[in-house]
Design a protein around this motif. Structure first.
Motif, short mmCIF file in Angstrom:
data_model
loop_
_atom_site.label_atom_id
_atom_site.label_comp_id
_atom_site.label_asym_id
_atom_site.label_seq_id
_atom_site.Cartn_x
_atom_site.Cartn_y
_atom_site.Cartn_z
N VAL A 1 0.84 -1.19 0.00
CA VAL A 1 0.00 0.00 0.00
C VAL A 1 0.87 1.24 0.00
N ALA A 2 0.52 2.19 -0.83
CA ALA A 2 1.22 3.47 -0.91
C ALA A 2 0.47 4.50 -0.07
N SER A 3 1.22 5.33 0.62
CA SER A 3 0.60 6.36 1.44
C SER A 3 1.44 7.63 1.38
N GLY A 4 0.80 8.73 1.76
CA GLY A 4 1.50 10.02 1.75
C GLY A 4 0.87 10.97 0.76
N SER A 5 1.65 11.94 0.35
CA SER A 5 1.17 12.96 -0.57
C SER A 5 1.26 12.43 -2.00
N ILE A 6 0.15 11.93 -2.50
CA ILE A 6 0.12 11.27 -3.80
C ILE A 6 -0.95 11.91 -4.69
N ASP B 1 -5.67 -2.10 -6.67
CA ASP B 1 -6.89 -1.43 -6.27
C ASP B 1 -6.54 0.06 -6.26
N THR B 2 -6.96 0.76 -7.28
CA THR B 2 -6.57 2.16 -7.40
C THR B 2 -7.19 3.02 -6.30
N ALA B 3 -8.35 2.64 -5.83
CA ALA B 3 -8.99 3.41 -4.76
C ALA B 3 -8.21 3.31 -3.45
N LYS B 4 -7.51 2.20 -3.28
CA LYS B 4 -6.74 1.99 -2.05
C LYS B 4 -5.24 2.19 -2.25
N ASP B 5 -4.84 2.60 -3.45
CA ASP B 5 -3.41 2.78 -3.75
C ASP B 5 -2.61 1.53 -3.37
N THR B 6 -3.14 0.40 -3.73
CA THR B 6 -2.56 -0.88 -3.32
C THR B 6 -2.33 -1.78 -4.53
N VAL B 7 -1.21 -2.48 -4.49
CA VAL B 7 -0.91 -3.49 -5.50
C VAL B 7 -0.76 -4.83 -4.79
N TYR B 8 -1.23 -5.87 -5.46
CA TYR B 8 -1.18 -7.22 -4.91
C TYR B 8 -0.37 -8.14 -5.82
#
Length: 120
Positions: free
Chosen positions: A22-27, A71-78
């Motif tokens: 999951v990516a977090s921060g100023s994106i 999941d682009t809404a969650k800024d997540t890659v699986y």
């Protein structure tokens, strides 16, 4: 910006694992996301990449066994890993090309890595 990977562990040959990052921060925008791995004594290897539109590519060694999704809404890659083999043992790193502001070039960020061990 931070990338947090999780989901690694010990699994028997033939088993499955699902990695998440999951990516977090100023994106503002996340372009491509991907998974790489580093095994002892080997060079870093691209495992899978997935574009912002969902198009994916894979290393020959994992084709038909691994599936990348996001999941682009969650800024997540699986990374769904099936039919795991001992040679898949490595530290798996996620990365993402992220634009912190619109209409600016992207920067590649890396996660901290998660260990995957395939052994009986």
């Amino acid at each position: 910006v931070q990338l947090q990977a999780s989901g690694g562990g010990l699994v028997q040959p033939g088993g499955s694992l699902r990695l998440s990052c999951v990516a977090s921060g100023s994106i503002a925008v996340i372009d491509s996301m991907g998974w790489y791995r580093l095994a002892p004594g080997k060079q870093r290897e691209m495992v899978a990449t997935i574009s912002s539109g969902g198009s994916s590519s894979y290393a020959d060694s994992v084709e038909d066994r691994f599936t990348a999704s996001r999941d682009t809404a969650k800024d997540t890659v699986y990374l769904q890993m099936n039919s795991l083999r001992p040679e898949d043992t490595a530290v798996y790193y996620c990365n993402a090309d992220i634009r912190r502001l619109y209409f600016t070039p992207s920067t590649t960020y890396w996660g901290q890595g998660t260990q995957v061990t395939v052994s009986s």
